[in-house]
Design an enzyme around this catalytic site. Structure first.
Site, mmCIF file in Angstrom:
data_model
loop_
_atom_site.group_PDB
_atom_site.id
_atom_site.type_symbol
_atom_site.label_atom_id
_atom_site.label_comp_id
_atom_site.label_asym_id
_atom_site.label_seq_id
_atom_site.Cartn_x
_atom_site.Cartn_y
_atom_site.Cartn_z
ATOM 1 N N LYS A 1 0.854 -1.182 0.000
ATOM 2 C CA LYS A 1 0.000 0.000 0.000
ATOM 3 C C LYS A 1 0.891 1.233 0.000
ATOM 4 O O LYS A 1 1.790 1.347 0.848
ATOM 5 C CB LYS A 1 -0.807 0.006 1.301
ATOM 6 C CG LYS A 1 -2.287 -0.068 1.124
ATOM 7 C CD LYS A 1 -2.900 -0.057 2.509
ATOM 8 C CE LYS A 1 -4.361 0.053 2.456
ATOM 9 N NZ LYS A 1 -4.924 0.132 3.811
HETATM 10 C C1 E4P Z 1 -8.244 0.908 3.765
HETATM 11 O O1 E4P Z 1 -7.434 0.251 3.156
HETATM 12 C C2 E4P Z 1 -8.010 1.527 5.082
HETATM 13 O O2 E4P Z 1 -7.289 0.612 5.879
HETATM 14 C C3 E4P Z 1 -9.291 1.813 5.824
HETATM 15 O O3 E4P Z 1 -10.422 1.472 5.076
HETATM 16 C C4 E4P Z 1 -9.341 3.140 6.499
HETATM 17 O O4 E4P Z 1 -10.579 3.280 7.122
HETATM 18 P P1 E4P Z 1 -10.872 4.337 8.285
HETATM 19 O O5 E4P Z 1 -11.245 5.628 7.646
HETATM 20 O O6 E4P Z 1 -12.031 3.737 9.026
HETATM 21 O O7 E4P Z 1 -9.628 4.438 9.120
#
Ligand code: E4P
Length: 214
Positions: A83
């Site tokens: 990522k």
């Molecule tokens: C996605 O890959 C992220 O890990 C995640 O969806 C972030 O979500 P949040 O806004 O609830 O932290």
């Protein structure tokens, strides 16, 4: 639609995997910080439980360092996807990594243009964060829809992971738009299965079955 679990919690991952509907997992530094397990052990264990793509985030900020970190993350297991947050240094790294065969999920996407650039650089996935947009009164699902339209217009194969999901309606809307993937927190996944009328119906069937002469 593919279902990913948005967590680094082994218990939740094992449970969701046992349901037979889990296609992958997304983690991030915040999710990993909640677990009391050493980083590398945790990731390796997740990659063993779920054969699908497991997103692990790079925390470097310069392209050269992102590439180096991403390559070492990718070596942890064949199903690791790195990522990378969208930014100029990230784009340079995505281009380099995609040419070297490392799969990238571009994260922290808040505009369709960021998604388009990430795809152009070679990202395998883009992750629009819809809940965080909803939180500041911008309709997050519009971002998913615009991204999907742009990808469709140009025949872009990068898959859209609807991220930052807060509730089941987000999943319904993602499905109606035709998003490739949703990544859901475990409590949301549990809610997807539930319906009060199903519970009432099951209870009634069991009660009536008890009256049947056998
Ligand atoms: C996605 O890959 C992220 O890990 C995640 O969806 C972030 O979500 P949040 O806004 O609830 O932290």
């Amino acid at each position: 639609m593919k279902f990913f679990l948005d967590t680094a919690n082994l218990g939740q991952i094992k449970e969701a995997a046992s349901w037979g509907i889990l296609d992958g997992v997304t983690t991030n530094p915040t999710l990993i910080s909640k677990e009391n397990v050493k980083f590398e052990e945790l990731i390796k264990e997740i990659t063993r439980i779920v054969p699908g793509p497991i997103s692990v985030e790079s925390v470097s900020t310069k392209a050269k360092d992102i590439v180096k970190e991403a390559e070492s993350l990718a070596k942890m297991a064949d199903n690791v996807v790195v990522k990378i947050p969208i930014c100029v240094e990230g784009l340079k790294a995505i281009r380099e990594l995609s040419q070297r065969g490392v799969q990238v999920n571009t994260t922290l996407i808040f505009s369709p243009l960021q998604a388009l650039l990430a795809a152009k650089a070679g990202a395998r996935y883009v992750s629009p964060f819809i809940g965080r947009l909803d939180d500041i009164a911008h309709p997050g699902m519009d971002l998913v829809e615009q991204t999907m339209i742009m990808f469709d217009n140009y025949g872009i194969e990068t898959e859209v992971i609807v991220a930052s999901i807060r509730h089941p309606l987000h999943v319904v809307e993602a499905g109606l738009i035709g998003a490739d993937i949703v990544t859901v927190p475990f409590p949301v996944l549990e809610k997807l299965v539930k319906h009060p009328l199903t519970d009432i119906g099951m209870e009634r069937f069991l009660k009536d079955w008890a009256k049947v002469k056998r």
